[in-house]
Design a protein around this motif. Structure first.
Motif, mmCIF file in Angstrom:
data_model
loop_
_atom_site.group_PDB
_atom_site.id
_atom_site.type_symbol
_atom_site.label_atom_id
_atom_site.label_comp_id
_atom_site.label_asym_id
_atom_site.label_seq_id
_atom_site.Cartn_x
_atom_site.Cartn_y
_atom_site.Cartn_z
ATOM 1 N N GLY A 5 45.953 37.249 29.834
ATOM 2 C CA GLY A 5 47.304 37.677 30.167
ATOM 3 C C GLY A 5 47.375 38.577 31.387
ATOM 4 O O GLY A 5 48.392 38.617 32.080
ATOM 5 N N LEU A 6 46.295 39.299 31.673
ATOM 6 C CA LEU A 6 46.284 40.201 32.825
ATOM 7 C C LEU A 6 45.783 39.536 34.108
ATOM 8 O O LEU A 6 45.881 40.129 35.176
ATOM 9 C CB LEU A 6 45.416 41.431 32.515
ATOM 10 N N LYS A 7 45.269 38.345 33.998
ATOM 11 C CA LYS A 7 44.723 37.663 35.178
ATOM 12 C C LYS A 7 45.779 37.402 36.251
ATOM 13 O O LYS A 7 45.523 37.670 37.433
ATOM 14 C CB LYS A 7 44.044 36.367 34.751
ATOM 15 N N SER A 96 31.253 39.712 35.557
ATOM 16 C CA SER A 96 31.689 39.853 36.949
ATOM 17 C C SER A 96 32.490 41.133 37.185
ATOM 18 O O SER A 96 32.856 41.429 38.323
ATOM 19 C CB SER A 96 32.519 38.637 37.363
ATOM 20 N N LEU A 97 32.749 41.892 36.117
ATOM 21 C CA LEU A 97 33.578 43.091 36.231
ATOM 22 C C LEU A 97 32.925 44.244 36.993
ATOM 23 O O LEU A 97 33.592 44.878 37.816
ATOM 24 C CB LEU A 97 34.012 43.561 34.843
ATOM 25 N N PRO A 98 31.644 44.584 36.768
ATOM 26 C CA PRO A 98 31.102 45.795 37.400
ATOM 27 C C PRO A 98 31.187 45.827 38.918
ATOM 28 O O PRO A 98 31.535 46.854 39.500
ATOM 29 C CB PRO A 98 29.649 45.832 36.927
ATOM 30 N N SER A 99 30.892 44.725 39.575
ATOM 31 C CA SER A 99 30.950 44.732 41.039
ATOM 32 C C SER A 99 32.385 44.877 41.533
ATOM 33 O O SER A 99 32.652 45.617 42.488
ATOM 34 C CB SER A 99 30.304 43.475 41.611
ATOM 35 N N ALA A 100 33.315 44.178 40.888
ATOM 36 C CA ALA A 100 34.717 44.269 41.297
ATOM 37 C C ALA A 100 35.271 45.657 41.012
ATOM 38 O O ALA A 100 35.983 46.240 41.841
ATOM 39 C CB ALA A 100 35.547 43.211 40.576
ATOM 40 N N ALA A 101 34.944 46.206 39.871
ATOM 41 C CA ALA A 101 35.473 47.520 39.493
ATOM 42 C C ALA A 101 34.897 48.630 40.365
ATOM 43 O O ALA A 101 35.628 49.530 40.801
ATOM 44 C CB ALA A 101 35.182 47.797 38.026
ATOM 45 N N SER A 102 33.602 48.585 40.632
ATOM 46 C CA SER A 102 33.006 49.658 41.433
ATOM 47 C C SER A 102 33.530 49.645 42.867
ATOM 48 O O SER A 102 33.844 50.702 43.426
ATOM 49 C CB SER A 102 31.479 49.555 41.411
ATOM 50 N N ALA A 143 48.910 53.699 44.501
ATOM 51 C CA ALA A 143 49.409 53.310 43.178
ATOM 52 C C ALA A 143 48.995 51.885 42.815
ATOM 53 O O ALA A 143 48.516 51.636 41.700
ATOM 54 C CB ALA A 143 50.926 53.444 43.141
ATOM 55 N N THR A 144 49.160 50.938 43.732
ATOM 56 C CA THR A 144 48.861 49.545 43.401
ATOM 57 C C THR A 144 47.365 49.316 43.186
ATOM 58 O O THR A 144 46.989 48.492 42.358
ATOM 59 C CB THR A 144 49.392 48.579 44.476
ATOM 60 N N GLN A 145 46.533 50.041 43.906
ATOM 61 C CA GLN A 145 45.086 49.908 43.694
ATOM 62 C C GLN A 145 44.698 50.425 42.311
ATOM 63 O O GLN A 145 43.862 49.843 41.638
ATOM 64 C CB GLN A 145 44.317 50.646 44.797
ATOM 65 N N PHE A 146 45.335 51.516 41.884
ATOM 66 C CA PHE A 146 45.065 52.048 40.549
ATOM 67 C C PHE A 146 45.506 51.058 39.473
ATOM 68 O O PHE A 146 44.779 50.821 38.495
ATOM 69 C CB PHE A 146 45.771 53.390 40.359
ATOM 70 N N ILE A 147 46.673 50.446 39.647
ATOM 71 C CA ILE A 147 47.157 49.450 38.677
ATOM 72 C C ILE A 147 46.238 48.228 38.670
ATOM 73 O O ILE A 147 45.951 47.658 37.612
ATOM 74 C CB ILE A 147 48.617 49.071 38.974
ATOM 75 N N TYR A 148 45.732 47.846 39.835
ATOM 76 C CA TYR A 148 44.781 46.735 39.913
ATOM 77 C C TYR A 148 43.506 47.068 39.139
ATOM 78 O O TYR A 148 42.978 46.218 38.407
ATOM 79 C CB TYR A 148 44.459 46.419 41.382
ATOM 80 N N ILE A 149 43.021 48.295 39.275
ATOM 81 C CA ILE A 149 41.809 48.707 38.539
ATOM 82 C C ILE A 149 42.054 48.617 37.036
ATOM 83 O O ILE A 149 41.212 48.129 36.282
ATOM 84 C CB ILE A 149 41.377 50.126 38.960
ATOM 85 N N LEU A 150 43.224 49.068 36.595
ATOM 86 C CA LEU A 150 43.564 48.959 35.175
ATOM 87 C C LEU A 150 43.656 47.507 34.732
ATOM 88 O O LEU A 150 43.226 47.153 33.632
ATOM 89 C CB LEU A 150 44.874 49.690 34.884
ATOM 90 N N ILE A 152 42.109 44.789 36.011
ATOM 91 C CA ILE A 152 40.830 44.077 35.921
ATOM 92 C C ILE A 152 39.991 44.598 34.766
ATOM 93 O O ILE A 152 39.094 43.908 34.295
ATOM 94 C CB ILE A 152 40.025 44.109 37.241
ATOM 95 N N HIS A 153 40.285 45.790 34.287
ATOM 96 C CA HIS A 153 39.580 46.282 33.119
ATOM 97 C C HIS A 153 40.158 45.687 31.833
ATOM 98 O O HIS A 153 39.734 46.044 30.742
ATOM 99 C CB HIS A 153 39.593 47.802 33.062
ATOM 100 N N GLY A 154 41.100 44.772 31.978
ATOM 101 C CA GLY A 154 41.654 44.080 30.825
ATOM 102 C C GLY A 154 40.684 43.108 30.198
ATOM 103 O O GLY A 154 40.939 42.553 29.146
ATOM 104 N N VAL A 155 39.571 42.873 30.848
ATOM 105 C CA VAL A 155 38.533 42.003 30.293
ATOM 106 C C VAL A 155 37.845 42.824 29.208
ATOM 107 O O VAL A 155 37.035 43.677 29.474
ATOM 108 C CB VAL A 155 37.521 41.570 31.378
ATOM 109 N N SER A 156 38.192 42.540 27.965
ATOM 110 C CA SER A 156 37.685 43.381 26.881
ATOM 111 C C SER A 156 36.509 42.777 26.138
ATOM 112 O O SER A 156 35.745 43.482 25.503
ATOM 113 C CB SER A 156 38.823 43.675 25.895
ATOM 114 N N SER A 157 36.348 41.473 26.183
ATOM 115 C CA SER A 157 35.226 40.880 25.449
ATOM 116 C C SER A 157 34.011 40.755 26.363
ATOM 117 O O SER A 157 34.127 40.716 27.578
ATOM 118 C CB SER A 157 35.619 39.515 24.914
ATOM 119 N N ARG A 158 32.864 40.666 25.780
ATOM 120 C CA ARG A 158 31.615 40.569 26.539
ATOM 121 C C ARG A 158 31.117 39.121 26.501
ATOM 122 O O ARG A 158 30.097 38.823 25.903
ATOM 123 C CB ARG A 158 30.570 41.510 25.975
ATOM 124 N N THR A 159 31.854 38.256 27.171
ATOM 125 C CA THR A 159 31.470 36.840 27.174
ATOM 126 C C THR A 159 30.687 36.504 28.398
ATOM 127 O O THR A 159 30.749 37.129 29.397
ATOM 128 C CB THR A 159 32.696 35.924 27.104
#
Length: 159
Positions: A5-7, A96-102, A143-150, A152-159
């Protein structure tokens, strides 16, 4: 399964932030070029003029030099972070989250630093419309970068 839903929100913010970071970097590049072309000219005796500053900008105010330098760095790092975020949006998994988030957090930190200098420049007044545009974009990007960070952290499962 990842939170799909957050994608779309993350994708929209990624494109928006990339475009805004490119505009900030372009205006910052223009300001730096203008400063180099119209700044201090060192005489033949290689003597620096009185009150020489390496971050002197002939337009704006006392904060303009620092603001332009950090805005230029934030623009380039932010655009690169957006390009790195494309990989995460395409895969949308926990791996793929750690590289994008950092990279997004580093870009956001530099954006906040440039935004703080933009606030100082606004407080001191006396700047042209291009600098005002860059200030506005950096305030919006913080503001928009902070919302983007939130998002992409919507990926909650470890698949």
């Amino acid at each position: 399964m990842a939170n799909e839903g957050l994608k779309p929100i993350a994708s929209l913010l990624l494109v928006l932030n990339f475009c805004m970071y490119v505009i900030v970097a372009s205006i910052g590049g223009w300001a730096l070029n203008f400063s180099i072309n119209h700044g201090f000219v060192i005489g033949q005796g290689l003597e620096l003029p009185a009150h020489f500053s390496p971050v002197y900008f002939p337009m704006g105010n006392q904060a303009t030099g620092f603001f332009v330098v950090f805005a230029l760095i934030a623009g380039v790092v932010g655009a690169a972070a957006a390009i790195a975020g494309v990989h995460h949006i395409r895969n949308w998994r926990y791996g793929s989250l750690p590289s994008a988030a950092s990279s997004a957090v580093i870009a956001w930190g530099l954006t906040l630093l440039a935004m703080g200098l933009a606030c100082k420049e606004i407080y001191l007044e006396g700047r042209n419309t291009r600098l005002r545009t860059m200030e506005a974009f950096l305030i919006i990007l913080s503001a928009t970068q902070f919302i983007y960070i939130l998002a992409i952290h919507g990926v909650s499962s470890r698949t």
